[in-house]
Each structure stands twice: as C-alpha cells, then as structure tokens.
Enzyme design. Structure first.
Site, mmCIF file in Angstrom:
data_model
loop_
_atom_site.group_PDB
_atom_site.id
_atom_site.type_symbol
_atom_site.label_atom_id
_atom_site.label_comp_id
_atom_site.label_asym_id
_atom_site.label_seq_id
_atom_site.Cartn_x
_atom_site.Cartn_y
_atom_site.Cartn_z
ATOM 1 N N SER A 1 37.391 18.258 -19.514
ATOM 2 C CA SER A 1 38.906 17.405 -19.954
ATOM 3 C C SER A 1 39.908 17.714 -18.520
ATOM 4 O O SER A 1 40.008 18.418 -17.248
ATOM 5 C CB SER A 1 39.151 17.147 -21.319
ATOM 6 O OG SER A 1 39.794 15.970 -20.961
ATOM 7 N N ASP B 1 34.022 6.323 -21.568
ATOM 8 C CA ASP B 1 34.855 7.946 -21.932
ATOM 9 C C ASP B 1 35.854 6.807 -20.412
ATOM 10 O O ASP B 1 35.410 6.407 -19.701
ATOM 11 C CB ASP B 1 34.307 9.535 -20.960
ATOM 12 C CG ASP B 1 35.070 10.158 -21.333
ATOM 13 O OD1 ASP B 1 36.724 10.174 -21.138
ATOM 14 O OD2 ASP B 1 35.817 10.940 -20.108
ATOM 15 N N HIS C 1 34.101 10.823 -25.240
ATOM 16 C CA HIS C 1 34.778 11.933 -24.371
ATOM 17 C C HIS C 1 35.034 13.105 -25.956
ATOM 18 O O HIS C 1 34.782 12.600 -26.510
ATOM 19 C CB HIS C 1 36.478 11.685 -24.199
ATOM 20 C CG HIS C 1 37.226 12.993 -23.519
ATOM 21 N ND1 HIS C 1 36.959 12.924 -21.235
ATOM 22 C CD2 HIS C 1 38.091 13.970 -23.764
ATOM 23 C CE1 HIS C 1 37.997 13.884 -21.798
ATOM 24 N NE2 HIS C 1 38.595 14.089 -22.789
#
Length: 303
Positions: free
Chosen positions: A152, A245, A275
């Site tokens: 991320s 995501d 995610h």
C-alpha cells in the site's frame, strides 16, 4: 469473480454496525484500531534473531535468517496510508519474508503524517537505504544484494525510493501500491465503497499526508508520473494488485509503464481479493501464495 469468501469474512468482521471506519476516527484511535488488524497476519514466524536499531536517525527492526552471512537484504516499508502502521504492526510480514526468502530484513519505522507530512516518510526511507548501503556489512548483510518492498503506502514509498536511488536494488516488490494520488482511475469508483479501503479513506489519507498545497502529480507523491528515463532506470519489479481494491488500476498502470520502459515486470492480480489481503495470511489463504511468490522472486533476483 465474487469476493473471496475468507476476504468477505474479514469485511464482515470489520464492518460491524455502529463501528465507524478508520477515516472517521481521530488519528490516535485510528492507529490503535489499525494496529489490531495485525492479528490477522497470524503467529510470528521464528527467525534466527532480531534487533532494534537506528539507521541514520530512523528506527528500524532487523531480522536475520538462519545460516551464515553475508545475507541478501530486503528493506521492508509498511503500509497504512502514511498515517497509520508501524514496524511492530508489520512484524509478522517481515518475519515471513526473512524466513521464506532467506534474507536479512530491515523493517522501517518511518515518521507518520499528519505530525510529519510529505516528504518526511521519503526522507526516512532514503536515509535507511543509505545506511544499509554503508553499514549493513558488519551486521551480516550484503549491500550489493539489496531489494526494497512494501504494501500500500509502503509500496508507494518503495517505488519512489527505487527512483531516488537508481542502481541500488535488484528488485522492488510493490504490493497494491498507490501510484497516482490524483485519483483518476476507474477502480477508485468501482471499488470505492463497502470495502476495507474506500475512496473516502484514500482522500483522508492523502489530505493528512499532503495537506492542501502539494502537486499530486509530483513523482515523489505519485510515481506513475515519473518521466520515461526515471522509469527505465527502475529495478525489476514484482507488482501485486487485488480485484476488489480501489488502487487496482493505478498499480496495474504502473506495472505497464515500467514494462513499456523496458523494465522486467511480473504482475499478479489476485482475483476476488481486497486491499490489505497480503498481511492477512492467518485468515486469507491467497496471502500465503503471494508471500511465496514474493520470496521466490527475491531468491531469483539474488541468485
């Protein structure tokens, strides 16, 4: 395909009635809640030893694999939107990478926004990489065999670090990275509500990280907007994206830009996944597959 049932179970657990999303909490409360998700990574894997250290002023945690060195080195950069997360929260991931890839892991505790907004995190990860290059040898690491990776926001910082220090890394592992904070990709709308990461949360993170004045197309913020020469100088990449995501499309666009620049890229989209799945190996089996892919890619890069 539909959301993977184990991933849906995670969403059901997190999205309890009356429990506000992280982006609606005060930052200290959001950090505490986010830290609780680390339990989904499972029991910490055993490694030969660990040590807390300070790398050019930045706290890090080091993890050594079994066997004699010098060991290849992975700099791991945790996620959390530049606002949440810590080296302690990514301990299980760092241990799994150390054990599976047989490498010395440097897990970075970079400064967080809003107390330390952009570019503090970039300054910290750059300082750590320079420290590894000069100081890791006596600690049993091989500075000529380095890689960088993160999930991320940590994937974003990994891509930026690879741009900042060309020629340093044998591989970059970008796990559902945010590469374009201009938020112009269809998946942000398609997957923007009802999932673990939402469009509203992305906006909250970006606003805390950048404030109101930053150019969100600055390549140190949005590495997708780096020029062609910078892209071409990037190390080989392993890029993971997840079907459900909001960051899916920009991660895939980044992989394509690297490929167009002549960089060797392995891109894997995990269909049915959300995610943050990579850090949830205790409850999402696909995370174990992704970990093994990452470890295999690291071993090949250092062969």
């Amino acid at each position: 395909m539909a959301i993977d049932p184990p991933a849906q179970a995670v969403l059901d657990m997190i999205q309890q009635p009356g429990v506000p999303p992280l982006n609606e909490l005060p930052v200290p409360d959001a950090r505490e809640a986010y830290a609780g998700l680390s339990a989904l990574a499972g029991e910490p894997a055993p490694v030969a030893r660990t040590q807390d250290a300070v790398a050019n002023g930045v706290p890090v945690k080091l993890y050594w694999p079994q066997g004699d060195g010098p060991h290849p080195v992975l700099i791991w950069i945790h996620g959390g939107g530049w606002v949440l997360g810590s080296a302690a929260g990514s301990d299980a991931t760092a241990r799994d990478l150390c054990r599976s890839a047989g490498c010395l892991v440097v897990n970075v505790d970079y400064r967080l926004a809003p107390e330390h907004p952009f570019p503090a995190a970039i300054e910290d990860v750059t300082a750590v990489a320079k420290w590894v290059s000069t100081e890791i040898g006596p600690l049993g690491g091989a500075p000529t065999r380095m890689a960088v990776g993160g999930d991320s926001a940590g994937g974003t910082l990994s891509a930026v670090l690879a741009h900042e220090l060309p020629g340093t890394f044998a591989l970059q592992i970008l796990v559902y990275p945010a590469t374009d904070l201009a938020q112009q990709h269809p998946s942000i709308e398609e997957n923007g509500e009802g999932l673990l990461l939402t469009k509203a949360a992305i906006t909250w993170f970006a606003d805390l990280y950048l404030g109101g004045d930053a150019d969100r197309r600055d390549p140190r913020i949005s590495p997708l907007h780096a020029d062609a020469a910078t892209m071409a100088a990037s190390p080989p990449a392993l890029v993971f994206t997840a079907e459900y995501d909001p960051l899916r499309d920009e991660g895939e666009a980044y992989a394509e830009r690297l490929r167009e620049a002549g960089v060797a890229v392995e891109h894997v989209r995990y269909d049915g996944q959300i995610h943050a799945f990579f850090a949830m190996s205790a409850v999402i089996p696909a995370a174990k597959d992704a970990m093994e892919r990452a470890a295999s890619a690291l071993r090949r890069a250092w062969a």
